[in-house]
Design a protein around this motif. Sequence first.
Motif, PDB file in Angstrom:
ATOM      1  N   GLY A  40       0.816  -1.207   0.000  1.00 50.93           N
ATOM      2  CA  GLY A  40       0.000   0.000   0.000  1.00 50.93           C
ATOM      3  C   GLY A  40       0.850   1.257   0.000  1.00 50.93           C
ATOM      4  N   LEU A  41       1.949   1.228   0.758  1.00 51.27           N
ATOM      5  CA  LEU A  41       2.872   2.363   0.766  1.00 51.27           C
ATOM      6  C   LEU A  41       3.475   2.573  -0.614  1.00 51.27           C
ATOM      7  CD1 LEU A  41       4.554   4.547   2.175  1.00 51.27           C
ATOM      8  CD2 LEU A  41       6.168   2.754   2.878  1.00 51.27           C
ATOM      9  N   ALA A  42       3.840   1.476  -1.287  1.00 53.90           N
ATOM     10  CA  ALA A  42       4.392   1.578  -2.642  1.00 53.90           C
ATOM     11  C   ALA A  42       3.362   2.198  -3.589  1.00 53.90           C
ATOM     12  CB  ALA A  42       4.812   0.197  -3.144  1.00 53.90           C
ATOM     13  N   CYS A  43       2.110   1.777  -3.450  1.00 47.08           N
ATOM     14  CA  CYS A  43       1.047   2.305  -4.308  1.00 47.08           C
ATOM     15  C   CYS A  43       0.896   3.815  -4.111  1.00 47.08           C
ATOM     16  CB  CYS A  43      -0.265   1.589  -3.991  1.00 47.08           C
ATOM     17  SG  CYS A  43      -1.670   2.125  -4.991  1.00 47.08           S
ATOM     18  N   VAL A  44       0.836   4.242  -2.859  1.00 44.71           N
ATOM     19  CA  VAL A  44       0.691   5.668  -2.558  1.00 44.71           C
ATOM     20  C   VAL A  44       1.895   6.456  -3.049  1.00 44.71           C
ATOM     21  CG1 VAL A  44       0.542   7.353  -0.678  1.00 44.71           C
ATOM     22  CG2 VAL A  44      -0.847   5.273  -0.596  1.00 44.71           C
ATOM     23  N   ALA A  45       3.093   5.894  -2.855  1.00 43.34           N
ATOM     24  CA  ALA A  45       4.314   6.580  -3.296  1.00 43.34           C
ATOM     25  C   ALA A  45       4.339   6.726  -4.809  1.00 43.34           C
ATOM     26  CB  ALA A  45       5.537   5.809  -2.809  1.00 43.34           C
ATOM     27  N   PHE A  46       3.937   5.694  -5.521  1.00 43.74           N
ATOM     28  CA  PHE A  46       3.873   5.791  -6.981  1.00 43.74           C
ATOM     29  C   PHE A  46       2.880   6.874  -7.397  1.00 43.74           C
ATOM     30  CE2 PHE A  46       5.544   1.289  -7.696  1.00 43.74           C
ATOM     31  CZ  PHE A  46       6.669   1.724  -8.374  1.00 43.74           C
ATOM     32  N   TRP A  47       1.713   6.878  -6.755  1.00 42.96           N
ATOM     33  CA  TRP A  47       0.688   7.881  -7.083  1.00 42.96           C
ATOM     34  C   TRP A  47       1.217   9.290  -6.825  1.00 42.96           C
ATOM     35  CZ3 TRP A  47      -1.951  11.323  -3.801  1.00 42.96           C
ATOM     36  CH2 TRP A  47      -3.021  12.002  -4.411  1.00 42.96           C
ATOM     37  N   GLY A  55      11.885  11.662  -4.969  1.00 41.56           N
ATOM     38  CA  GLY A  55      12.124  10.709  -3.895  1.00 41.56           C
ATOM     39  C   GLY A  55      10.993   9.730  -3.654  1.00 41.56           C
ATOM     40  N   TRP A  56       9.796  10.058  -4.122  1.00 40.78           N
ATOM     41  CA  TRP A  56       8.689   9.124  -3.946  1.00 40.78           C
ATOM     42  C   TRP A  56       8.955   7.809  -4.663  1.00 40.78           C
ATOM     43  CZ3 TRP A  56       5.492   9.297  -0.190  1.00 40.78           C
ATOM     44  CH2 TRP A  56       5.044  10.513   0.329  1.00 40.78           C
ATOM     45  N   LEU A  57       9.671   7.856  -5.761  1.00 42.39           N
ATOM     46  CA  LEU A  57       9.992   6.616  -6.476  1.00 42.39           C
ATOM     47  C   LEU A  57      10.956   5.749  -5.665  1.00 42.39           C
ATOM     48  CD1 LEU A  57      10.323   7.855 -10.166  1.00 42.39           C
ATOM     49  CD2 LEU A  57       8.486   6.490  -9.156  1.00 42.39           C
ATOM     50  N   VAL A  58      11.850   6.390  -4.905  1.00 39.93           N
ATOM     51  CA  VAL A  58      12.743   5.637  -4.018  1.00 39.93           C
ATOM     52  C   VAL A  58      11.926   4.965  -2.922  1.00 39.93           C
ATOM     53  CG1 VAL A  58      14.662   5.784  -2.412  1.00 39.93           C
ATOM     54  CG2 VAL A  58      14.696   7.148  -4.505  1.00 39.93           C
ATOM     55  N   VAL A  59      10.941   5.702  -2.388  1.00 41.69           N
ATOM     56  CA  VAL A  59      10.057   5.128  -1.371  1.00 41.69           C
ATOM     57  C   VAL A  59       9.318   3.925  -1.939  1.00 41.69           C
ATOM     58  CG1 VAL A  59       8.037   5.546   0.074  1.00 41.69           C
ATOM     59  CG2 VAL A  59       9.784   7.317  -0.163  1.00 41.69           C
ATOM     60  N   ALA A  60       8.807   4.075  -3.162  1.00 42.05           N
ATOM     61  CA  ALA A  60       8.071   2.979  -3.795  1.00 42.05           C
ATOM     62  C   ALA A  60       8.960   1.755  -3.987  1.00 42.05           C
ATOM     63  CB  ALA A  60       7.502   3.433  -5.136  1.00 42.05           C
ATOM     64  N   ALA A  61      10.173   1.978  -4.514  1.00 38.00           N
ATOM     65  CA  ALA A  61      11.098   0.866  -4.753  1.00 38.00           C
ATOM     66  C   ALA A  61      11.475   0.170  -3.450  1.00 38.00           C
ATOM     67  CB  ALA A  61      12.345   1.370  -5.465  1.00 38.00           C
ATOM     68  N   THR A  62      11.707   0.960  -2.410  1.00 37.50           N
ATOM     69  CA  THR A  62      12.060   0.398  -1.099  1.00 37.50           C
ATOM     70  C   THR A  62      10.902  -0.402  -0.523  1.00 37.50           C
ATOM     71  OG1 THR A  62      13.554   2.262  -0.672  1.00 37.50           O
ATOM     72  CG2 THR A  62      12.855   0.939   1.227  1.00 37.50           C
ATOM     73  N   ALA A  63       9.685   0.125  -0.648  1.00 39.23           N
ATOM     74  CA  ALA A  63       8.508  -0.561  -0.114  1.00 39.23           C
ATOM     75  C   ALA A  63       8.275  -1.882  -0.844  1.00 39.23           C
ATOM     76  CB  ALA A  63       7.278   0.337  -0.240  1.00 39.23           C
ATOM     77  N   ILE A  64       8.548  -1.919  -2.146  1.00 41.11           N
ATOM     78  CA  ILE A  64       8.405  -3.168  -2.900  1.00 41.11           C
ATOM     79  C   ILE A  64       9.349  -4.225  -2.348  1.00 41.11           C
ATOM     80  CG2 ILE A  64       8.823  -4.280  -5.132  1.00 41.11           C
ATOM     81  CD1 ILE A  64       7.843  -1.684  -6.455  1.00 41.11           C
ATOM     82  N   GLN A  65      10.580  -3.833  -2.092  1.00 40.62           N
ATOM     83  CA  GLN A  65      11.558  -4.790  -1.578  1.00 40.62           C
ATOM     84  C   GLN A  65      11.210  -5.235  -0.155  1.00 40.62           C
ATOM     85  OE1 GLN A  65      13.919  -6.210  -3.587  1.00 40.62           O
ATOM     86  NE2 GLN A  65      12.669  -5.058  -5.051  1.00 40.62           N
TER      87      GLN A  65
END
Length: 204
Positions: A40-47, A55-65
């Motif tokens: 869910g965090l990755a989804c929100v960060a991507f949005w 930096g939101w893309l870094v958050v998304a990538a980190t949340a995926i991992q």
Amino acid sequence: MTRRPLATRSAGWAKALARGLARTQVTPNAISMASVLFAGLACVAFWASRGVADGWLVVAATAIQLRLLCNLLDGMVAVEGGKASADGAFWNEFPDRIADVAILVGAGLAVDNPALGWAVGSVAVGTAYVREARVAQGLDADFSGPMAKPHRMAAITIAALLAIALPRIAGHATLELALWVVLIGTVLTFVRRAVRFREALSRK
């Protein structure tokens, strides 16, 4: 409970982390639930990253991992840690389907193409359905690719990091391209697993 073959399961750091969690009150099911929160965090960060490779893309990538780490540890804590529960099979699979869709739809939102994200997410759920349908028929689980869950998540993670590392050259176009590649690869995976499923049933 079916378990995906993973080399990282034998890694020293993974075993140590799983042993540490097994000694706490944390349950495998709770770890599975946490994977959905990270998705869910990755989804929100991507949005939040729409139109801006920041930096939101870094958050998304980190949340995926972190989601994948949860997927690794829940089974290890359950099996190797001896904390399996009667409903463990449910928590091993159900959160994964939500997490897959959340991440892929989020990536679609990032490139202003939610339909593409939903398409990839839907086919991803289909590949899991075929795998579990095999298991229900007493067959071995089929984790074959070319675009199984680890491959999908790797492709989206790499694309997100490339978008932020090379914003003028790549940007969100890289993420959209990755989604198309994942869609095609996941469709091929779905078809391949379906064919292998039918062939396996015919040999029973």
